[in-house]
Design an enzyme around this catalytic site. Structure first.
Site, PDB file in Angstrom:
ATOM      1  CE  LYS A   7      40.324  40.323  39.215  1.00  0.00           C
ATOM      2  NZ  LYS A   7      41.598  39.650  39.745  1.00  0.00           N
ATOM      3  CE1 TYR A  47      42.657  37.531  34.994  1.00  0.00           C
ATOM      4  CE2 TYR A  47      40.603  36.492  35.616  1.00  0.00           C
ATOM      5  CZ  TYR A  47      41.517  37.593  35.759  1.00  0.00           C
ATOM      6  OH  TYR A  47      41.310  38.411  36.407  1.00  0.00           O
ATOM      7  CG  ASN A 110      43.631  40.801  42.566  1.00  0.00           C
ATOM      8  OD1 ASN A 110      42.509  40.833  42.068  1.00  0.00           O
ATOM      9  ND2 ASN A 110      44.682  41.020  41.894  1.00  0.00           N
ATOM     10  CG  HIS A 113      41.589  42.341  35.125  1.00  0.00           C
ATOM     11  ND1 HIS A 113      42.944  41.676  35.211  1.00  0.00           N
ATOM     12  CD2 HIS A 113      41.412  42.774  34.175  1.00  0.00           C
ATOM     13  CE1 HIS A 113      43.116  41.494  33.818  1.00  0.00           C
ATOM     14  NE2 HIS A 113      42.482  42.204  33.155  1.00  0.00           N
ATOM     15  CD  GLU A 124      42.930  42.137  29.651  1.00  0.00           C
ATOM     16  OE1 GLU A 124      42.545  43.174  30.230  1.00  0.00           O
ATOM     17  OE2 GLU A 124      43.909  41.458  29.928  1.00  0.00           O
TER      18      GLU A 124
HETATM   19  P1  CMP Z   1      44.438  39.955  37.743  1.00  0.00           P
HETATM   20  O1  CMP Z   1      45.153  41.271  37.606  1.00  0.00           O
HETATM   21  O2  CMP Z   1      43.130  39.859  37.368  1.00  0.00           O
HETATM   22  O3  CMP Z   1      45.173  38.766  36.775  1.00  0.00           O
HETATM   23  C1  CMP Z   1      45.466  37.447  37.425  1.00  0.00           C
HETATM   24  C2  CMP Z   1      44.684  37.387  38.522  1.00  0.00           C
HETATM   25  O4  CMP Z   1      45.118  35.723  39.170  1.00  0.00           O
HETATM   26  C3  CMP Z   1      45.259  38.315  39.656  1.00  0.00           C
HETATM   27  O5  CMP Z   1      44.489  39.518  39.285  1.00  0.00           O
HETATM   28  C4  CMP Z   1      44.766  37.456  40.578  1.00  0.00           C
HETATM   29  O6  CMP Z   1      43.302  37.759  41.160  1.00  0.00           O
HETATM   30  C5  CMP Z   1      45.107  36.189  40.413  1.00  0.00           C
HETATM   31  N1  CMP Z   1      46.205  35.609  41.164  1.00  0.00           N
HETATM   32  C6  CMP Z   1      46.361  34.787  42.070  1.00  0.00           C
HETATM   33  N2  CMP Z   1      47.561  34.360  42.435  1.00  0.00           N
HETATM   34  C7  CMP Z   1      48.480  34.958  41.497  1.00  0.00           C
HETATM   35  C8  CMP Z   1      49.866  35.113  41.273  1.00  0.00           C
HETATM   36  N3  CMP Z   1      50.615  34.469  42.007  1.00  0.00           N
HETATM   37  N4  CMP Z   1      50.137  35.943  40.356  1.00  0.00           N
HETATM   38  C9  CMP Z   1      49.230  36.693  39.425  1.00  0.00           C
HETATM   39  N5  CMP Z   1      47.904  36.750  39.652  1.00  0.00           N
HETATM   40  C10 CMP Z   1      47.497  35.699  40.701  1.00  0.00           C
END
Ligand code: CMP
Length: 150
Positions: A7, A47, A110, A113, A124
Site C-alpha cells: 500500500k 473494496y 496497514n 493487503h 482481485e
Molecule cells: P485490507 O486487508 O486491505 O482490507 C480492508 C482494509 O480496510 C484493511 O486492510 C485496512 O487497511 C482498512 N481498515 C480500516 N479499518 C478497518 C476495520 N475496522 N476492519 C477492517 N479493515 C479496516
C-alpha cells in the site's frame, strides 16, 4: 495464486524490496507486478464490500494518496502463506515477524493487503491484471510460461 498489494505508505517508506523479499523467501514467485496510484473509482471497485463501512472514507483517502505495488504471487498454498506473512489486519494484534507487526503504524495504514481466499484471489487478480500479463512458473524447470491459473 494470490493477490497482494504493497500500500502507499509501504511504497513511500521504501519497503517494497524488503516486503517482496519476505514473499520470495517463503518460496512464492512473483507472477505479475505493477505500480499504480488508485483513483477513487478504483478504491470503490476494489473494496466494494467496504464502501458502506464507517472506515471507508479514511481507507479511500489512504489508498489514493500515492502509488501501490500490485502483485500476483504463485506457489503452494499461496493464499494462506501470504496471509500468514502479512499478519493480522490490525497490526496491534499481529504476531512478531509479520510484515504488519514490523512495519504497519495503524489498522487503516496497514502496509499490505492480501486476498482472504481462493475466490477473492481470482476476483482481485482479474481486477488489476490481464491474463496475458501473468506468468506462472513451472516448478520443475523454473521456466516461466504465460498462463493464467484462476
Ligand atoms: P485490507 O486487508 O486491505 O482490507 C480492508 C482494509 O480496510 C484493511 O486492510 C485496512 O487497511 C482498512 N481498515 C480500516 N479499518 C478497518 C476495520 N475496522 N476492519 C477492517 N479493515 C479496516
Amino acid at each position: 495464486m494470490t493477490f497482494a498489494m504493497i500500500k502507499p505508505n509501504g511504497v513511500a517508506s521504501g519497503l517494497v524490496g524488503r516486503i517482496i523479499e519476505r514473499y520470495e523467501s517463503a518460496r512464492l514467485s512473483v507472477c505479475a507486478i505493477k505500480m499504480h496510484q488508485m483513483t477513487s473509482a478504483d478504491a470503490r471497485g476494489f473494496y466494494a464490500e467496504h464502501v458502506e463501512k464507517p472506515f471507508f472514507g479514511e481507507l479511500e483517502e489512504y489508498m489514493t494518496k500515492g502509488p501501490s505495488v500490485m502483485l500476483v504471487l504463485g506457489g503452494e498454498n499461496a493464499v494462506a502463506k501470504v496471509r500468514a506473512i502479512n499478519g493480522a489486519t490490525n497490526p496491534a494484534k499481529s504476531e512478531p515477524g509479520t510484515i504488519r507487526h514490523d512495519f504497519a503504524p495503524s489498522m487503516t495504514e496497514n502496509v499490505v493487503h492480501s486476498s482472504d481466499g481462493v475466490e477473492s484471489a481470482a476476483r482481485e487478480i482479474a481486477f488489476w491484471f490481464e491474463k496475458e500479463n501473468i506468468y506462472a512458473y513451472d516448478a520443475a524447470s523454473q521456466k516461466a510460461c504465460c498462463v493464467m491459473a484462476k
